[in-house]
Design a protein around this motif. Structure first.
Motif, PDB file in Angstrom:
ATOM      1  N   LEU A 136       0.615  -0.972   0.253  1.00 63.44           N
ATOM      2  CA  LEU A 136      -0.175   0.046  -0.118  1.00 63.44           C
ATOM      3  C   LEU A 136       1.340   0.969  -0.379  1.00 63.44           C
ATOM      4  O   LEU A 136       0.709   2.313  -1.216  1.00 63.44           O
ATOM      5  N   ASN A 137       1.898   1.140   0.715  1.00 63.21           N
ATOM      6  CA  ASN A 137       2.694   2.660   1.060  1.00 63.21           C
ATOM      7  C   ASN A 137       3.410   2.658   0.232  1.00 63.21           C
ATOM      8  O   ASN A 137       2.712   3.573  -1.012  1.00 63.21           O
ATOM      9  N   ALA A 138       4.136   1.974  -0.466  1.00 60.82           N
ATOM     10  CA  ALA A 138       4.585   1.997  -1.756  1.00 60.82           C
ATOM     11  C   ALA A 138       3.929   2.430  -3.885  1.00 60.82           C
ATOM     12  O   ALA A 138       4.189   2.854  -3.761  1.00 60.82           O
ATOM     13  N   SER A 139       2.914   1.541  -3.062  1.00 56.77           N
ATOM     14  CA  SER A 139       2.028   1.915  -4.146  1.00 56.77           C
ATOM     15  C   SER A 139       1.708   4.060  -4.519  1.00 56.77           C
ATOM     16  O   SER A 139       1.273   4.230  -5.426  1.00 56.77           O
ATOM     17  N   VAL A 140       0.926   4.060  -2.847  1.00 60.24           N
ATOM     18  CA  VAL A 140       0.698   5.316  -3.161  1.00 60.24           C
ATOM     19  C   VAL A 140       1.593   6.090  -3.053  1.00 60.24           C
ATOM     20  O   VAL A 140       1.807   6.606  -4.326  1.00 60.24           O
ATOM     21  N   VAL A 141       3.046   5.869  -2.753  1.00 59.40           N
ATOM     22  CA  VAL A 141       4.300   7.189  -3.123  1.00 59.40           C
ATOM     23  C   VAL A 141       4.472   6.521  -4.496  1.00 59.40           C
ATOM     24  O   VAL A 141       5.288   7.334  -5.125  1.00 59.40           O
ATOM     25  N   MET A 142       4.315   5.152  -5.363  1.00 58.12           N
ATOM     26  CA  MET A 142       4.711   5.638  -6.159  1.00 58.12           C
ATOM     27  C   MET A 142       4.249   6.600  -7.520  1.00 58.12           C
ATOM     28  O   MET A 142       5.199   7.178  -7.835  1.00 58.12           O
ATOM     29  N   VAL A 143       2.864   7.221  -6.872  1.00 60.44           N
ATOM     30  CA  VAL A 143       1.908   7.211  -7.953  1.00 60.44           C
ATOM     31  C   VAL A 143       2.490   8.802  -7.187  1.00 60.44           C
ATOM     32  O   VAL A 143       2.706  10.015  -8.293  1.00 60.44           O
ATOM     33  N   VAL A 368      12.058   7.440  -8.862  1.00 54.38           N
ATOM     34  CA  VAL A 368      10.723   6.813  -8.613  1.00 54.38           C
ATOM     35  C   VAL A 368      10.633   5.894  -7.897  1.00 54.38           C
ATOM     36  O   VAL A 368      10.281   5.436  -6.993  1.00 54.38           O
ATOM     37  N   VAL A 369      11.628   4.201  -8.054  1.00 55.43           N
ATOM     38  CA  VAL A 369      12.331   3.745  -7.639  1.00 55.43           C
ATOM     39  C   VAL A 369      12.752   3.757  -6.019  1.00 55.43           C
ATOM     40  O   VAL A 369      12.235   2.834  -5.594  1.00 55.43           O
ATOM     41  N   GLU A 370      13.544   4.916  -6.309  1.00 59.82           N
ATOM     42  CA  GLU A 370      14.082   4.891  -5.222  1.00 59.82           C
ATOM     43  C   GLU A 370      13.174   5.282  -4.088  1.00 59.82           C
ATOM     44  O   GLU A 370      13.196   4.866  -2.535  1.00 59.82           O
ATOM     45  N   ALA A 371      12.454   6.112  -4.137  1.00 62.36           N
ATOM     46  CA  ALA A 371      11.011   6.903  -3.303  1.00 62.36           C
ATOM     47  C   ALA A 371       9.728   5.602  -2.892  1.00 62.36           C
ATOM     48  O   ALA A 371       9.619   5.563  -1.952  1.00 62.36           O
ATOM     49  N   MET A 372       9.774   4.559  -4.240  1.00 64.25           N
ATOM     50  CA  MET A 372       9.224   3.007  -3.479  1.00 64.25           C
ATOM     51  C   MET A 372      10.125   2.640  -2.652  1.00 64.25           C
ATOM     52  O   MET A 372       9.093   1.934  -1.997  1.00 64.25           O
ATOM     53  N   VAL A 374      11.809   3.299  -0.417  1.00 65.95           N
ATOM     54  CA  VAL A 374      12.031   4.131   0.652  1.00 65.95           C
ATOM     55  C   VAL A 374      10.809   3.570   1.679  1.00 65.95           C
ATOM     56  O   VAL A 374      10.796   3.383   3.170  1.00 65.95           O
ATOM     57  N   ALA A 375       9.656   3.928   0.611  1.00 62.83           N
ATOM     58  CA  ALA A 375       7.960   3.718   1.053  1.00 62.83           C
ATOM     59  C   ALA A 375       7.923   2.211   2.217  1.00 62.83           C
ATOM     60  O   ALA A 375       7.932   2.185   2.845  1.00 62.83           O
ATOM     61  N   ALA A 376       8.828   1.866   1.314  1.00 62.62           N
ATOM     62  CA  ALA A 376       8.576   0.270   1.635  1.00 62.62           C
ATOM     63  C   ALA A 376       9.581  -0.340   2.734  1.00 62.62           C
ATOM     64  O   ALA A 376       8.606  -0.624   3.784  1.00 62.62           O
ATOM     65  N   VAL A 377      11.380   0.250   2.914  1.00 63.33           N
ATOM     66  CA  VAL A 377      11.616   0.329   3.708  1.00 63.33           C
ATOM     67  C   VAL A 377      10.917   0.652   5.157  1.00 63.33           C
ATOM     68  O   VAL A 377      10.950  -0.086   6.398  1.00 63.33           O
ATOM     69  N   THR A 378      10.563   1.815   4.739  1.00 64.33           N
ATOM     70  CA  THR A 378       9.832   3.111   5.865  1.00 64.33           C
ATOM     71  C   THR A 378       8.572   1.582   6.777  1.00 64.33           C
ATOM     72  O   THR A 378       8.408   1.477   7.928  1.00 64.33           O
ATOM     73  N   ALA A 379       7.960   1.448   5.971  1.00 63.29           N
ATOM     74  CA  ALA A 379       6.276   0.482   6.659  1.00 63.29           C
ATOM     75  C   ALA A 379       7.414  -0.733   6.852  1.00 63.29           C
ATOM     76  O   ALA A 379       6.976  -1.046   8.023  1.00 63.29           O
ATOM     77  N   THR A 380       8.318  -1.707   6.458  1.00 56.61           N
ATOM     78  CA  THR A 380       9.159  -2.835   7.064  1.00 56.61           C
ATOM     79  C   THR A 380       9.518  -2.617   8.106  1.00 56.61           C
ATOM     80  O   THR A 380       9.333  -2.919   9.397  1.00 56.61           O
ATOM     81  N   VAL A 381      10.370  -1.022   8.879  1.00 60.83           N
ATOM     82  CA  VAL A 381      10.931  -0.966  10.182  1.00 60.83           C
ATOM     83  C   VAL A 381       9.485  -0.708  10.800  1.00 60.83           C
ATOM     84  O   VAL A 381      10.228  -1.414  11.687  1.00 60.83           O
TER      85      VAL A 381
END
Length: 760
Positions: A136-143, A368-372, A374-381
């Motif tokens: 969810l995080n990564a897809s929202v941040v991707m947009v 864009v890949v870097e932003a996604m 970061v979003a995924a890592v934030t959620a995981t952490v």
């Protein structure tokens, strides 16, 4: 590594205010991407033009000003107030929009994830919940990242460095466009909903500035609509004053701090200031806070209760519980030192990260890949921290929005989840106001450590996001930890209320990162609704600034320097008295004669190797023995308008019969003057003569070539000039001082250093 074709592209772009013709040319050139862009912070970029804050007092201007009588000036003054009110209202509405949308979308996301976690806690298989949250995080941040990276890269970050540059007099392309505003607002909603470690407060300042620049011009160049109002304000000077009002309105909508907004605009933004402006800016800020307040009150269902003045509300601190005693002052000062050191560490890490990004992650798809990531890592952490935390608190009497039970007993919730499983604004308020004993010291320590690195990694991503709230959150967490450890040490004495130390820690951390003093003190006081803390907050911020400046400069100044912007500080470098105007100026200068051949003018303007924007005008009869002295200064934009309207005659002695140009013709072309390539001049027309005397500025500012650098600097900076002509004792032009010539000299570690100029 730059191919000739990319040099060609740079040449065109530097010359032209991105126009339709160039976009076509640009698509034909093949886009080559080197793998590494060499970047050196000891450079000044030539791609930034200067804004002209000095009115060109030519005959047209003087005639118009003489025609305007007293009542007309009064209507202009009324228009200024109307524009400021409109800026306030619109900024408030934009802030409401961001707030309401973020609240609903984030609420939806957290409810879905919470339901999922509750379901899987019983059955086992929590890894699926983690996957859901991260996706969810990564897809929202991707947009959010795609629209910024591919549509409008200027909208990345908080926008405060860009607005700071704009108010300093540097024209950063696209910074106050309508498109930037739309992308900024959508981007900030998506990045906050996407759970990144960001706040929605910084971008409000940029949004306010764009709104101000748009309204004050009475038309939109992006939409090709001209409303034929406010035409008097179509010049850089007026636009700048409104932009500083917009920035202030943005701060005041974000924090509910109108006075703080005015002071922010004064301290961080505006390089030019006067008293009338202060009062108008304060008016805009008040209106903005009031609008936000009323709309949000209606939205929350109690129309007459104006209790949410800003996007973030730190809640009220009551004086009874929360007084401070004289022996706490040294403790606060020590917190300031810690904040300064941590802030300097944050900035140093972010500096290296940004250098790496400029060198290697310069393609939009990589960004864009870097932003996604970061979003995924934030959620995981966040998930792992919540999963591993065994810190349970009773649910009764607590105000947690989404309590996660996980492995706690019934009727209890996981307190790590209040910090991670929430928007950052809510987490800050929780850290300030939760009763003592709501957090385990271990929880706070782990949270601070993790969030520090996450926030540092997130700032500078290609998403619109501010750094205010993450820094407040880091500071509030370690401040609360500090408060708890104090009450352990003093065996639970009454004065160590952790909420108070959370507030001081937040101030120290934010002060250590952005190095604002005056405005931040007032913003913190207004946002907490408490004047008693004025003194300790001021002490904390002063200490944090002094300590931080010893190591590395503030975050915004650092980013301005990394983008190689020719930024002029308040004073010339201290050791620069030995330099004179003769050593600083650019030579040779391209001069025009007062009555000049059209062909010559066209050739000078079309010459891509020199993209000068101002040309000194000299006396035009070379046959006599008299000196070709300086007569005036004419701008590239004015020459282009003259050529476009074909204001020239066949022979020099003919008087001009064509219609006279009005000042309106110049204003209508502002701010995007057509490039010289789009103006066609026939062979016959090239032989005509053009008389510049009524269009040039007959009294440009000049300095003698012996003037010292600080003197030249003061004149240039205080008047907001774009060109300063250097003359010798016979009033002949010997050189020209522009912004880049002055910004080149900087105080380095070993004394005065000179930066090199580059076409990047």
């Amino acid at each position: 590594q730059l191919t000739p074709s990319s040099f060609l592209r740079i040449g065109q772009l530097s010359n032209v205010d991105l126009n339709e013709d160039i976009r076509e040319l640009e698509t034909e050139l093949p886009r080559q991407h080197p793998n590494e862009i060499p970047h050196n912070e000891k450079l000044l970029s030539l791609k930034y033009e200067s804004l002209d804050y000095d009115n060109s007092e030519n005959q047209l201007f003087l005639e118009e000003e003489r025609r305007i009588n007293h009542t007309a000036f009064r209507t202009v003054e009324i228009k200024r107030w109307v524009i400021c009110a409109m800026i306030g209202i619109l900024t408030g509405l934009v802030a409401c929009f961001i707030d309401i949308v973020v609240e609903n979308l984030a609420g939806l996301k957290y409810r879905v994830v919470k339901g999922n976690i509750d379901k899987f806690t019983e059955k086992g298989g929590l890894s699926f919940s983690l996957l859901l949250w991260a996706t969810l995080n990564a897809s929202v941040v991707m947009v959010g990242s795609v629209i910024v990276a591919f549509i409008e890269p200027v909208a990345a970050g908080s926008g405060i460095p860009q607005i700071k540059c704009y108010l300093n007099g540097v024209k950063i392309p696209h910074v106050v466009r309508l498109k930037t505003l739309v992308i900024k607002v959508c981007g900030v909603i998506l990045s906050v909903v996407g759970g990144l470690a960001v706040g929605k407060e910084g971008p409000m300042i940029h949004s306010g500035a764009v709104i101000a620049a748009g309204i004050s011009q009475g038309r939109s160049t992006s939409l090709k609509r001209d409303f034929k109002i406010f035409e008097y304000f179509r010049r850089d000077t007026e636009k700048r004053d409104f932009v500083s009002a917009g920035a202030a309105a943005g701060v005041s909508a974000a924090f509910g701090a109108p006075v703080g907004g005015v002071l922010f605009s004064l301290e961080e933004g505006a390089s030019f200031w006067n008293q009338f402006l202060t009062w108008r800016i304060f008016f805009a800020s008040m209106i903005s806070t009031f609008t936000l307040n009323s709309v949000l009150s209606v939205y929350h269902g109690n129309a007459w209760d104006l209790s949410s003045p800003g996007l973030i509300n730190f809640g009220r601190f009551d004086n009874e519980k929360m007084g401070y005693t004289i022996q706490e002052i040294p403790i606060f000062i020590f917190m300031g030192v810690v904040g300064g050191i941590l802030g300097a560490l944050f900035n140093a890490l972010n500096y290296w990260l940004t250098m790496f990004r400029i060198r290697y992650i310069h393609r939009p798809c990589l960004q864009v890949v870097e932003a996604m990531l970061v979003a995924a890592v934030t959620a995981t952490v966040g998930f792992v921290m919540i999963y591993c935390s065994r810190d349970c608190q009773p649910i009764q009497g607590s105000t947690v929005a989404y309590p996660l039970q996980l492995f706690c007993a019934d009727g209890e919730y996981n307190s790590m989840a209040t910090a991670f499983f929430n928007t950052p604004e809510k987490s800050v308020v929780n850290l300030f106001h939760d009763p003592p004993g709501s957090y385990n010291p271990m929880t706070l320590g782990m949270f601070t450590l993790m969030y520090f690195f996450l926030a540092c990694w997130t700032y500078g991503l290609t998403v619109s996001a501010g750094v205010f709230i993450p820094s407040l959150l880091i500071g509030a967490a370690w401040g609360r930890l500090f408060g708890i450890s104090l009450s352990y040490l003093t065996k639970g004495s009454i004065w160590a209320d952790p909420g108070k130390y959370a507030l001081m820690g937040a101030a120290a951390q934010l002060g250590g990162i952005v190095r604002m003093t005056l405005s931040l003190t007032v913003i913190m006081m207004e946002a907490t609704g408490n004047v008693t803390y004025g003194f300790p907050i001021m002490l904390v911020l002063m200490t944090a600034k002094i300590v931080g400046d010893y190591f590395v400069e503030g975050l915004y100044d650092m980013h301005i320097q990394l983008q190689s912007v020719p930024f002029l500080h308040w004073e010339a470098p201290v050791t620069s008295h030995s330099l004179t105007a003769r050593e600083v100026m650019s030579t040779p200068v391209t001069c025009l004669r007062r009555i000049e051949r059209v062909g010559t003018v066209v050739d000078i303007l079309s010459d891509t190797s020199s993209n000068h924007n101002g040309f000194p005008v000299v006396e035009s009869n070379p046959d006599t023995t008299q000196v070709a002295g300086l007569r005036g200064l004419i701008l590239r934009s004015q020459l282009i308008v003259l050529l476009k309207h074909k204001v020239f005659v066949e022979r020099a002695n003919l008087s001009l019969v064509q219609r006279r140009l009005k000042l309106k013709d110049f204003r209508d072309a502002y701010p995007r003057f057509p490039p010289i390539q789009s103006i066609h001049v026939s062979q016959d027309e090239r032989e005509c003569m053009i008389d510049l005397s009524e269009f040039m500025n007959p009294s440009p500012y000049t300095v003698p070539q012996e003037a010292s650098l600080p003197r030249v600097f003061k004149l240039f900076r205080a008047l907001g000039l774009r060109h300063l002509v250097v003359v010798d004792n016979r009033n002949e032009v010997v050189g020209m001082v522009t912004r880049k010539d002055l910004a080149r000299y900087r105080l380095g570690k070993e004394g005065l250093e000179e930066l090199s100029l580059a076409q990047t």
